[in-house]
Write a protein that holds these residues in place. Sequence first.
Motif, mmCIF file in Angstrom:
data_model
loop_
_atom_site.group_PDB
_atom_site.id
_atom_site.type_symbol
_atom_site.label_atom_id
_atom_site.label_comp_id
_atom_site.label_asym_id
_atom_site.label_seq_id
_atom_site.Cartn_x
_atom_site.Cartn_y
_atom_site.Cartn_z
ATOM 1 N N VAL A 1 0.860 -1.180 0.000
ATOM 2 C CA VAL A 1 0.000 0.000 0.000
ATOM 3 C C VAL A 1 0.894 1.226 0.000
ATOM 4 O O VAL A 1 1.821 1.318 0.812
ATOM 5 N N HIS A 2 0.629 2.153 -0.899
ATOM 6 C CA HIS A 2 1.261 3.473 -0.876
ATOM 7 C C HIS A 2 0.215 4.421 -0.305
ATOM 8 O O HIS A 2 -0.890 4.519 -0.858
ATOM 9 N N ALA A 3 0.537 5.104 0.809
ATOM 10 C CA ALA A 3 -0.402 6.034 1.443
ATOM 11 C C ALA A 3 0.195 7.439 1.440
ATOM 12 O O ALA A 3 1.336 7.633 1.860
ATOM 13 N N PHE A 4 -0.594 8.397 0.962
ATOM 14 C CA PHE A 4 -0.143 9.783 0.805
ATOM 15 C C PHE A 4 -0.941 10.723 1.699
ATOM 16 O O PHE A 4 -2.148 10.552 1.865
ATOM 17 N N ASP A 5 -0.250 11.718 2.236
ATOM 18 C CA ASP A 5 -0.916 12.822 2.907
ATOM 19 C C ASP A 5 0.064 13.984 2.973
ATOM 20 O O ASP A 5 1.276 13.763 2.980
ATOM 21 N N ILE A 6 -0.482 15.207 3.031
ATOM 22 C CA ILE A 6 0.379 16.390 3.118
ATOM 23 C C ILE A 6 0.619 16.813 4.562
ATOM 24 O O ILE A 6 1.387 17.734 4.817
ATOM 25 N N GLN A 7 -0.029 16.133 5.516
ATOM 26 C CA GLN A 7 0.113 16.487 6.925
ATOM 27 C C GLN A 7 0.828 15.372 7.688
ATOM 28 O O GLN A 7 0.389 14.219 7.667
ATOM 29 N N GLN A 8 1.888 15.743 8.381
ATOM 30 C CA GLN A 8 2.612 14.772 9.192
ATOM 31 C C GLN A 8 1.709 14.172 10.260
ATOM 32 O O GLN A 8 1.793 12.993 10.570
ATOM 33 N N GLN A 9 0.815 14.991 10.818
ATOM 34 C CA GLN A 9 -0.127 14.519 11.828
ATOM 35 C C GLN A 9 -0.958 13.343 11.294
ATOM 36 O O GLN A 9 -1.187 12.360 11.996
ATOM 37 N N ALA A 10 -1.384 13.437 10.055
ATOM 38 C CA ALA A 10 -2.171 12.358 9.451
ATOM 39 C C ALA A 10 -1.334 11.097 9.313
ATOM 40 O O ALA A 10 -1.791 9.989 9.634
ATOM 41 N N LEU A 11 -0.104 11.238 8.848
ATOM 42 C CA LEU A 11 0.758 10.063 8.689
ATOM 43 C C LEU A 11 1.118 9.455 10.032
ATOM 44 O O LEU A 11 1.234 8.231 10.149
ATOM 45 N N ASP A 12 1.271 10.289 11.069
ATOM 46 C CA ASP A 12 1.546 9.767 12.413
ATOM 47 C C ASP A 12 0.368 8.942 12.922
ATOM 48 O O ASP A 12 0.553 7.850 13.469
ATOM 49 N N ARG A 13 -0.850 9.440 12.719
ATOM 50 C CA ARG A 13 -2.049 8.677 13.116
ATOM 51 C C ARG A 13 -2.136 7.367 12.337
ATOM 52 O O ARG A 13 -2.485 6.319 12.887
ATOM 53 N N THR A 14 -1.847 7.448 11.050
ATOM 54 C CA THR A 14 -1.897 6.259 10.207
ATOM 55 C C THR A 14 -0.862 5.245 10.673
ATOM 56 O O THR A 14 -1.167 4.053 10.789
ATOM 57 N N ARG A 15 0.353 5.703 10.953
ATOM 58 C CA ARG A 15 1.422 4.809 11.430
ATOM 59 C C ARG A 15 1.006 4.119 12.736
ATOM 60 O O ARG A 15 1.204 2.911 12.893
ATOM 61 N N GLU A 16 0.421 4.876 13.651
ATOM 62 C CA GLU A 16 -0.035 4.299 14.928
ATOM 63 C C GLU A 16 -1.081 3.207 14.690
ATOM 64 O O GLU A 16 -1.017 2.129 15.281
ATOM 65 N N ARG A 17 -2.036 3.487 13.831
ATOM 66 C CA ARG A 17 -3.107 2.518 13.540
ATOM 67 C C ARG A 17 -2.536 1.250 12.898
ATOM 68 O O ARG A 17 -2.896 0.131 13.253
ATOM 69 N N LEU A 18 -1.626 1.421 11.945
ATOM 70 C CA LEU A 18 -1.015 0.278 11.262
ATOM 71 C C LEU A 18 -0.136 -0.532 12.199
ATOM 72 O O LEU A 18 -0.137 -1.771 12.156
ATOM 73 N N THR A 19 0.611 0.147 13.053
ATOM 74 C CA THR A 19 1.485 -0.540 14.014
ATOM 75 C C THR A 19 0.655 -1.377 14.979
ATOM 76 O O THR A 19 0.973 -2.535 15.239
ATOM 77 N N ALA A 20 -0.425 -0.798 15.492
ATOM 78 C CA ALA A 20 -1.299 -1.520 16.423
ATOM 79 C C ALA A 20 -1.899 -2.768 15.779
ATOM 80 O O ALA A 20 -2.110 -3.781 16.455
ATOM 81 N N ALA A 21 -2.128 -2.716 14.484
ATOM 82 C CA ALA A 21 -2.726 -3.852 13.763
ATOM 83 C C ALA A 21 -1.680 -4.804 13.190
ATOM 84 O O ALA A 21 -2.034 -5.821 12.600
ATOM 85 N N GLY A 22 -0.399 -4.473 13.337
ATOM 86 C CA GLY A 22 0.655 -5.317 12.785
ATOM 87 C C GLY A 22 0.733 -5.292 11.276
ATOM 88 O O GLY A 22 1.148 -6.269 10.654
ATOM 89 N N ALA A 23 0.368 -4.161 10.672
ATOM 90 C CA ALA A 23 0.319 -4.093 9.205
ATOM 91 C C ALA A 23 1.238 -3.020 8.615
ATOM 92 O O ALA A 23 1.200 -2.773 7.416
ATOM 93 N N LEU A 24 2.083 -2.402 9.436
ATOM 94 C CA LEU A 24 2.936 -1.320 8.952
ATOM 95 C C LEU A 24 3.937 -1.793 7.899
ATOM 96 O O LEU A 24 4.283 -1.047 6.987
ATOM 97 N N ASP A 25 4.359 -3.046 7.980
ATOM 98 C CA ASP A 25 5.395 -3.559 7.078
ATOM 99 C C ASP A 25 4.974 -3.594 5.609
ATOM 100 O O ASP A 25 5.817 -3.632 4.720
ATOM 101 N N ARG A 26 3.694 -3.536 5.327
ATOM 102 C CA ARG A 26 3.243 -3.598 3.928
ATOM 103 C C ARG A 26 2.795 -2.231 3.385
ATOM 104 O O ARG A 26 2.219 -2.150 2.316
ATOM 105 N N VAL A 27 3.076 -1.176 4.162
ATOM 106 C CA VAL A 27 2.645 0.170 3.778
ATOM 107 C C VAL A 27 3.852 1.101 3.673
ATOM 108 O O VAL A 27 4.726 1.099 4.535
ATOM 109 N N ARG A 28 3.858 1.892 2.619
ATOM 110 C CA ARG A 28 4.836 2.977 2.475
ATOM 111 C C ARG A 28 4.089 4.285 2.653
ATOM 112 O O ARG A 28 3.169 4.585 1.889
ATOM 113 N N LEU A 29 4.491 5.037 3.673
ATOM 114 C CA LEU A 29 3.864 6.321 3.958
ATOM 115 C C LEU A 29 4.640 7.426 3.253
ATOM 116 O O LEU A 29 5.865 7.484 3.358
#
Length: 192
Positions: A48-76
Amino acid sequence: MGFLSVLSMAHKWIAERAGRGDIVVDATAGGGVDTLALAELVGPGGRVHAFDIQQQALDRTRERLTAAGALDRVRLHLLDHARMSEAVEVDSRGRISAVMFNLGYLPGGDTEVITKPSTTIEALGAALSLLKPGGIITCVLYPGHSGGDAEAVAVEAWAAGLPQTEGQAVLYRQPQRSAAPYLIAVEKRKSQ
């Protein structure tokens, strides 16, 4: 039993065209809800390639993905979605199964920072060029907020003007509620 929400319908249409091992894009990461759903859909072998212009959004996304164990398949990507072609690997171009847009502003964030018609239209063009034949773009529009109505009109005009040789577009909305969110989806034409 009611109709599916616009987000649920977007997820449904994407799940019908993308699956395990595929490459997909979340053009507007926001709080990471859609990014996580895409990551679960493509599984550990997908990307998954995930885009946002706000660091706050990417930080929230990273937290959600980490909690679910899915960060390894996403490029922020801290990057405007209009520049997605620059960030997606050359060998992935034309192989993307789905691109998801959830326009507007970051819930709980600065409501003055919104997606803009000009960059969204550019991003939609980039998304279409990255899709494989039969791939899908979903775009959830929010005409009820300031600036959202102009963006919705621009996206709808873009979809309506798309040559049928390139893709087919559909509209999913409640006509009785003009300010309610709605969905436009485009399926890239399969090679003849």
